[in-house]
Scaffold this motif. Sequence first.
Motif, mmCIF file in Angstrom:
data_model
loop_
_atom_site.group_PDB
_atom_site.id
_atom_site.type_symbol
_atom_site.label_atom_id
_atom_site.label_comp_id
_atom_site.label_asym_id
_atom_site.label_seq_id
_atom_site.Cartn_x
_atom_site.Cartn_y
_atom_site.Cartn_z
ATOM 1 N N ASP A 47 0.797 -1.131 0.152
ATOM 2 C CA ASP A 47 -0.133 0.113 0.016
ATOM 3 C C ASP A 47 0.716 1.283 0.027
ATOM 4 O O ASP A 47 0.444 2.266 -0.404
ATOM 5 C CB ASP A 47 -0.986 0.027 1.201
ATOM 6 N N PHE A 50 1.372 1.877 -3.547
ATOM 7 C CA PHE A 50 0.256 2.502 -4.025
ATOM 8 C C PHE A 50 -0.104 3.841 -3.771
ATOM 9 O O PHE A 50 -0.525 4.584 -4.762
ATOM 10 C CB PHE A 50 -0.900 1.690 -3.808
ATOM 11 N N VAL A 51 0.383 4.219 -2.570
ATOM 12 C CA VAL A 51 -0.081 5.460 -2.280
ATOM 13 C C VAL A 51 0.736 6.620 -2.917
ATOM 14 O O VAL A 51 0.524 7.594 -3.248
ATOM 15 C CB VAL A 51 0.024 5.742 -0.686
ATOM 16 N N ILE A 139 -11.897 4.990 -4.552
ATOM 17 C CA ILE A 139 -10.876 4.522 -4.243
ATOM 18 C C ILE A 139 -10.721 4.987 -2.661
ATOM 19 O O ILE A 139 -10.466 4.148 -1.889
ATOM 20 C CB ILE A 139 -9.673 5.265 -4.814
ATOM 21 N N GLU A 140 -11.206 6.051 -2.365
ATOM 22 C CA GLU A 140 -11.181 6.474 -0.901
ATOM 23 C C GLU A 140 -12.198 5.855 0.038
ATOM 24 O O GLU A 140 -12.078 5.314 1.200
ATOM 25 C CB GLU A 140 -11.346 7.918 -0.437
ATOM 26 N N TYR A 143 -11.710 2.237 1.175
ATOM 27 C CA TYR A 143 -10.813 1.926 2.476
ATOM 28 C C TYR A 143 -11.634 2.442 3.765
ATOM 29 O O TYR A 143 -11.426 1.884 4.684
ATOM 30 C CB TYR A 143 -9.514 2.816 2.284
ATOM 31 N N TRP A 168 -8.113 5.153 8.627
ATOM 32 C CA TRP A 168 -9.163 5.326 7.471
ATOM 33 C C TRP A 168 -10.677 5.259 8.131
ATOM 34 O O TRP A 168 -11.529 5.542 7.145
ATOM 35 C CB TRP A 168 -9.140 4.460 6.349
ATOM 36 N N GLU A 210 -9.524 -2.896 -6.487
ATOM 37 C CA GLU A 210 -9.409 -2.732 -5.025
ATOM 38 C C GLU A 210 -9.641 -4.295 -4.449
ATOM 39 O O GLU A 210 -8.977 -4.877 -3.552
ATOM 40 C CB GLU A 210 -10.646 -1.876 -4.192
ATOM 41 N N PHE A 213 -6.422 -5.833 -5.076
ATOM 42 C CA PHE A 213 -5.593 -5.401 -4.123
ATOM 43 C C PHE A 213 -5.707 -6.231 -3.000
ATOM 44 O O PHE A 213 -4.428 -6.711 -2.325
ATOM 45 C CB PHE A 213 -5.615 -3.971 -3.995
HETATM 46 C C1 HMH Z 1 -5.273 0.277 -2.766
HETATM 47 N N1 HMH Z 1 -7.053 1.949 -2.108
HETATM 48 C C2 HMH Z 1 -5.709 1.358 -1.892
HETATM 49 N N2 HMH Z 1 -4.949 2.071 -1.060
HETATM 50 C C3 HMH Z 1 -5.430 3.050 -0.434
HETATM 51 N N3 HMH Z 1 -4.431 3.642 0.842
HETATM 52 C C4 HMH Z 1 -6.491 3.680 -0.584
HETATM 53 C C5 HMH Z 1 -7.466 2.920 -1.470
HETATM 54 C C6 HMH Z 1 -7.092 4.794 0.151
HETATM 55 O O1 HMH Z 1 -6.321 5.933 0.230
#
Ligand code: HMH
Length: 221
Positions: A47, A50-51, A139-140, A143, A168, A210, A213
């Motif tokens: 992550d 990803f960020v 996306i937000e 989480y 989150w 997602e 992921f």
């Molecule tokens: C995969 N999706 C992923 N990572 C994150 N940190 C967020 C969403 C939300 O910020």
Amino acid sequence: MEEKLMIPKWVNKHNELYTAATRHPFTLSIRDGSVVFSAFKLWLGQDYIFVRAFVPFVASLLLKAWKESDDDSDVEVILGGIAALNDEISWFKREASKWSVSLSSIVPQKANLEYCRFLESITSPEVEYTVAVTAFWAIEAVYQESYAHCLSDGAKTPEELKETCQRWGNDGFGQYCHTLQNIANRRLEKSPEDIVLKAEAMVIRVLEYEVEFWNMSRGET
Ligand code: HMH
């Protein structure tokens, strides 16, 4: 009741996929306390990568809001998102050091690479602001919903993981996601059919990425 707003309508219509993303076996394992810490560490390292890729996407969204938005407060909301990501990157570094995860040696897995490549593709100026802000919300929101569930009544989340879930799952982040949803709904209401269709397809793609992921942390990818 007939739902006028697009996002709640889509969450309803694609509920199976939405639930797959927001009630994934990995986050459910955090909630019920059965999570394997090695899976959490894997998520943490992936992550972080990803960020780092998420930042340029949000920067591109800021630019779109500045150029295309009919409401000045959109830019401020997105700028707040960028500020939060700055803080998030520092948090990842601290958290990784706590768990002895070496961020410099993380190799992005296939699902992560594909998601990051997708993020990069939607930084393109050809992706309309309305479509991009809808992606940002999705996306937000995944989480927010996933981690808030790990803190809700009856959760047995291990003490060591509560801070992550708070990041989150806290109410402020929930409010922020709600604001993003309001922006997307407002834009979608004024959008022609083709943009609305593109935004719906965007939500579906984000939810699929997602799920993939989270799957990495089950050792399925
Ligand atoms: C995969 N999706 C992923 N990572 C994150 N940190 C967020 C969403 C939300 O910020």
